[in-house]
Design an enzyme around this catalytic site. Structure first.
Site, short mmCIF file in Angstrom:
data_model
loop_
_atom_site.label_atom_id
_atom_site.label_comp_id
_atom_site.label_asym_id
_atom_site.label_seq_id
_atom_site.Cartn_x
_atom_site.Cartn_y
_atom_site.Cartn_z
N GLY A 157 4.09 10.13 11.06
CA GLY A 157 4.84 9.68 12.23
C GLY A 157 5.82 8.57 11.90
N MET A 182 -7.08 7.86 11.60
CA MET A 182 -7.95 8.19 10.46
C MET A 182 -9.01 9.22 10.82
SD MET A 182 -8.41 4.34 8.89
CE MET A 182 -9.07 3.72 10.44
N ASP A 207 0.93 -1.54 11.46
CA ASP A 207 0.56 -2.91 11.81
C ASP A 207 -0.74 -3.26 11.10
OD1 ASP A 207 -0.85 -5.08 13.34
OD2 ASP A 207 0.98 -4.99 14.54
N ASP A 241 0.83 -1.20 0.00
CA ASP A 241 0.00 0.00 0.00
C ASP A 241 0.87 1.25 0.00
OD1 ASP A 241 0.83 0.62 2.61
OD2 ASP A 241 -0.90 -0.35 3.54
N THR A 294 3.11 0.24 14.94
CA THR A 294 2.00 1.07 14.51
C THR A 294 2.29 2.56 14.74
OG1 THR A 294 -0.39 1.35 14.69
CG2 THR A 294 0.80 0.95 16.74
N LYS A 330 -4.35 2.95 -0.95
CA LYS A 330 -5.55 3.79 -0.85
C LYS A 330 -5.14 5.11 -0.23
CE LYS A 330 -8.59 -0.15 0.17
NZ LYS A 330 -7.57 -1.13 0.55
#
Length: 504
Positions: A197, A168, A88, A33, A116, A55
């Site tokens: 980040g 998000m 993650d 991605d 993450t 995306k």
């Protein structure tokens, strides 16, 4: 026949787990991605097939259902299928949906965790999500609630203690802030948002729930961002970020030097992207026996790049047949020799063609037999120096550099759309020529950085803009030039960082 749902972490490939690296190195299919660092894809072997399914908000290259179907199809075909996701895959990465699709189809799968954005991103900015006296718990939540009781969901988050991290939620955070305040959360709750980040270009915005919500309404909290609410957002630690903090650098060298250079620069705070636009192609010797004899009888064998020792090994299965002494271009070539059990008798300093020519001119004696094992397009300076010293010279072209395709170039360009490169480092004139042939001109504002004077002349001719030349042809020389660029960039930047209560 297994699908591996693998976390790429946030930012540098240095944050990949050992298992993730091992899976990438044997992947038959790699599904990735847009939040993946492009250099992670360099770990895939030759013959691996690449499948972009990234995306971005409002622009879905491929819907999730199509990605699920792709993973099932590839899993049924057999081999190792790696689904590489930024962060993650099972922390708001829809890894569970992909795993469920594989299970429903009878395709084996396994998850591999990654760092993450909540943990890696805030840690990079000196914000600890748990801290004695500030936060004893962490809640990870999504800012996009796709189903269920919306009001109940936000009521629970409004009264959450400890650190609350929203994924998000950047584009909608103005409305989210209003809703949380209406449901009882203090508008003065400390808040921080980290964009990109874990990357060198990360940025932190600090304020309160109310002020950060207002900034989000103005479009000042871009994606991808994670947002922290709670006392931990007051944290004001200042971790070392390196002198190249935030600098975007394209590294145009062959592998493995490109990746090594990129990781070196990331250790100093930059975001670095490897562009190995050239690849090694071994050359067959028409008169192989004569080439072997020249090496065996040489008083000196000269290797002009780190690829030389490998070429030497291809010609001489038994390296003990070398009776003469060994000269290496520099520490990189010497290290490649030592990996084969060979210790050079002469290492050029500085490690470039001019340095090698100078060293040979001081060392060789009339009548010495010298065999150069080199690139087809290697500099003629060392050869000329050897002949001037009275040596008998044999030049053996063992390999050439040929164009290499980068299947994920669109991913690199997408990153550069968000953060254009400040510099492009070229290891040779040939790499600059390869860039021009494959990619055209440099992006606007990108400064070409050349490994030596010959490379600098080629860059000036190809790109028609000022070139910076390394003071020494090594990684420290590259770092010195880039530090100058970083200082110039910071001086040119606006004094208003756009941050409340922290560093930009």
């Amino acid at each position: 026949m297994t699908v591996f749902l693998v976390g790429a972490g946030c930012g540098s490939p240095r944050w990949l787990t050992q298992e993730a690296r091992e899976l990438l190195e044997r992947a038959d299919h790699l599904v990735y991605d847009r939040l993946t660092h492009p250099d992670a894809l360099l770990l895939a072997p030759r013959g691996c097939r690449f499948h972009p399914v990234g995306k971005r908000e409002g622009d879905h290259l491929q819907p999730q259902e199509a990605t699920n179907a792709l993973l099932v199809r590839l899993g049924r075909e057999g081999g190792t299928v790696v689904r590489l996701k930024g962060g993650d895959p099972f922390v708001f990465g829809r890894g569970g949906e992909e795993a469920r699709a594989c299970e429903a189809a009878g395709v084996p799968w396994r998850g591999v965790p990654g760092i993450t954005a909540a943990f890696g991103g805030f840690l990079g900015e000196g914000i600890s999500l748990t801290h004695r006296g500030l936060a004893a718990s962490v809640t990870l939540a999504t800012g996009h609630r796709g189903q269920g009781d919306e009001e109940t969901y936000w009521e629970e988050l409004a009264c959450t203690s400890g650190s609350l991290v929203l994924y998000m939620g950047a584009s909608a955070f103005g409305d989210i802030a209003d809703r949380l305040v209406r449901l009882g959360r203090s508008p003065h709750t400390p808040a921080a948002a980290v964009t990109w980040g874990g990357w060198g270009r990360s940025r932190v915005l600090r304020g309160t729930l109310a002020s950060l919500g207002e900034r989000a309404r103005r479009g000042d909290v871009p994606s991808p961002s994670v947002i922290l609410l709670g006392e931990a957002a007051r944290e004001t630690l200042h971790p070392f970020r390196g002198p190249l903090r935030g600098l975007q650098v394209a590294v145009c060298r062959p592998m493995p030097e490109a990746a090594r250079t990129a990781r070196f620069l990331e250790g100093r705070g930059a975001d670095a992207f490897s562009l190995p636009l050239l690849d090694l192609e071994p050359l067959e010797f028409r008169e192989r026996e004569e080439a072997v004899r020249a090496l065996e009888e040489a008083d000196w064998t000269v290797l002009t790049s780190p690829r030389g020792p490998g070429a030497l090994r291809r010609l001489l299965q038994d390296l003990r047949r070398l009776r003469g002494r060994l000269a290496a271009l520099g520490p990189g070539t010497a290290g490649a020799c030592e990996a084969l059990g060979l210790v050079p008798d002469l290492v050029a300093d500085p490690p470039d063609s001019e340095g090698l020519a100078s060293a040979l001119g001081r060392t060789l004696r009339p009548g010495d037999r010298v065999a150069f094992l080199r690139n087809e397009r290697a500099s003629s300076l060392p050869v000329e120096a050897a002949r001037k010293a009275g040596a008998s010279v044999t030049c053996l072209s063992a390999y050439r550099m040929v164009p290499r395709e980068i299947p994920w170039m669109d991913l690199i360009r997408e990153h550069w759309d968000a953060a254009p490169p400040h510099a492009a480092a070229f290891g040779s004139a040939a790499t600059a020529e390869a860039w021009k042939a494959a990619l055209g001109d440099l992006p606007p504002g990108t400064v070409p950085v050349a490994w030596g004077r010959v490379c600098a002349a080629a860059c000036e001719d190809l790109f028609r803009r000022p070139v910076r030349t390394l003071p020494s042809p090594d990684l420290e020389g590259l770092a010195a030039i880039l530090e100058e660029l970083a200082v110039d960039r910071h001086h040119d930047a606006s004094p208003d960082s756009g941050e409340e209560g922290g560093r930009a």
